[in-house]
Design an enzyme around this catalytic site. Structure first.
Site, PDB file in Angstrom:
ATOM      1  N   SER A 180      60.856  -0.298  -5.651  1.00  0.00           N
ATOM      2  CA  SER A 180      61.129   0.510  -7.125  1.00  0.00           C
ATOM      3  C   SER A 180      62.525   1.227  -7.103  1.00  0.00           C
ATOM      4  O   SER A 180      63.682   0.702  -6.814  1.00  0.00           O
ATOM      5  CB  SER A 180      59.820   1.091  -7.207  1.00  0.00           C
ATOM      6  OG  SER A 180      59.736   1.690  -8.566  1.00  0.00           O
ATOM      7  N   HIS A 210      54.579  -4.941 -11.469  1.00  0.00           N
ATOM      8  CA  HIS A 210      55.383  -4.182 -10.394  1.00  0.00           C
ATOM      9  C   HIS A 210      54.668  -4.075  -9.013  1.00  0.00           C
ATOM     10  O   HIS A 210      54.881  -3.960  -8.055  1.00  0.00           O
ATOM     11  CB  HIS A 210      55.515  -2.498 -11.011  1.00  0.00           C
ATOM     12  CG  HIS A 210      56.262  -1.874 -10.028  1.00  0.00           C
ATOM     13  ND1 HIS A 210      57.800  -2.238  -9.952  1.00  0.00           N
ATOM     14  CD2 HIS A 210      56.216  -0.606  -9.468  1.00  0.00           C
ATOM     15  CE1 HIS A 210      58.367  -1.217  -9.556  1.00  0.00           C
ATOM     16  NE2 HIS A 210      57.464  -0.350  -9.172  1.00  0.00           N
TER      17      HIS A 210
END
Length: 260
Positions: free
Chosen positions: A125, A238
């Protein structure tokens, strides 16, 4: 100023894996004392180092001991900086600005570890930009893996309305007013300095960090004839389901070990 990477203190930390020892490290970065977690498989044999660069900011995306131990169990000595200002560390993190030095000092810390042979870099991330910045700073890195990683700070500002207030605060304004500040945090403009082979992992339906970040990075590396491989997962966001996540961890660790 004290030397970056110098370890100030070590404290044993409870480990979820009896085969892996965890140590809470306090180290120096730009004169600040910063915290991080070191995971070492039991034994004395030399192993590759693994710089784990977390995502999020502050209490979002904190380093999880179980995750660090998971990578160490694959045969790596893992160090995960918390970044400045977190969990008792001095200073304030600024999302790929000065806090990139916390990652750099972490890389050097691993290099100086008596059991470490070579150092790989991993970013998840927000840690994606930190990982790319580290690979630019250290061309000797054995490999680089970015998973759901940010590669373009202006794109993050445009896509994530919920992060704009934070980004304006830590960067000092918007990309319209200060484009150079966002460019400075965007590794896409310095990919020519990366020598390590790169693996990109990204969920196609990721709404936290869009797949466009991965595609821009892949295109940029290919344009420079860099060694790059991309694993796109069409069905995921994600965060991957636990069983898939565990398999991808094993696969990426095997990929790292193949980069000699």
């Amino acid at each position: 100023m004290k030397e970056d990477r110098k370890i100030v203190s070590r404290w044993r930390y409870p480990s979820p894996n009896p085969q892996v020892s965890l140590t809470l490290i306090t180290y120096i970065s730009q004169g600040l004392t910063v915290k991080g977690l070191l995971a070492e498989p039991n034994g004395r044999e030399a192993l590759d180092g693994f710089l784990y660069l977390r995502g999020g900011i502050k209490n979002v995306g904190k380093v999880r001991p179980a995750r660090i131990a998971q990578f160490a169990a694959e045969g790596f000595i893992v160090f995960a900086p918390f970044y400045r200002g977190n969990q008792g560390g001095e200073g304030n993190e600024d999302f790929g600005g000065e806090d990139r030095n916390d990652a750099f000092a972490g890389f050097s810390l691993l290099q100086s570890h008596p059991r470490v042979k070579q150092v790989h870099i991993f970013g998840f991330s927000r840690g994606g930009i930190m990982a790319l910045q580290s690979a630019i700073q250290f061309p000797s890195a054995a490999s680089l893996v970015t998973w759901g990683g940010v590669s373009d700070m202006e794109l993050t500002y445009r896509e994530r309305e919920d992060l704009r207030k934070m980004l304006k605060r830590v960067i000092g304004g918007t990309p319209d007013k200060y484009p150079e500040r966002y460019r400075d945090r965007t590794p896409l403009y310095e990919l020519q300095h990366i020598e390590a082979p790169v693996l990109i992992i990204h969920g196609w339906n990721d709404s936290n960090v869009s797949v466009e970040h991965a595609k821009r990075l892949e295109r940029g590396l290919n344009a420079l004839n860099k060694k790059v491989e991309a694993w796109y997962f069409k069905e995921f966001t994600h965060y991957f389901p636990p069983a898939v996540n565990r398999q991808v961890v094993k696969d990426l660790c095997n990929w790292m070990k193949a980069q000699r």
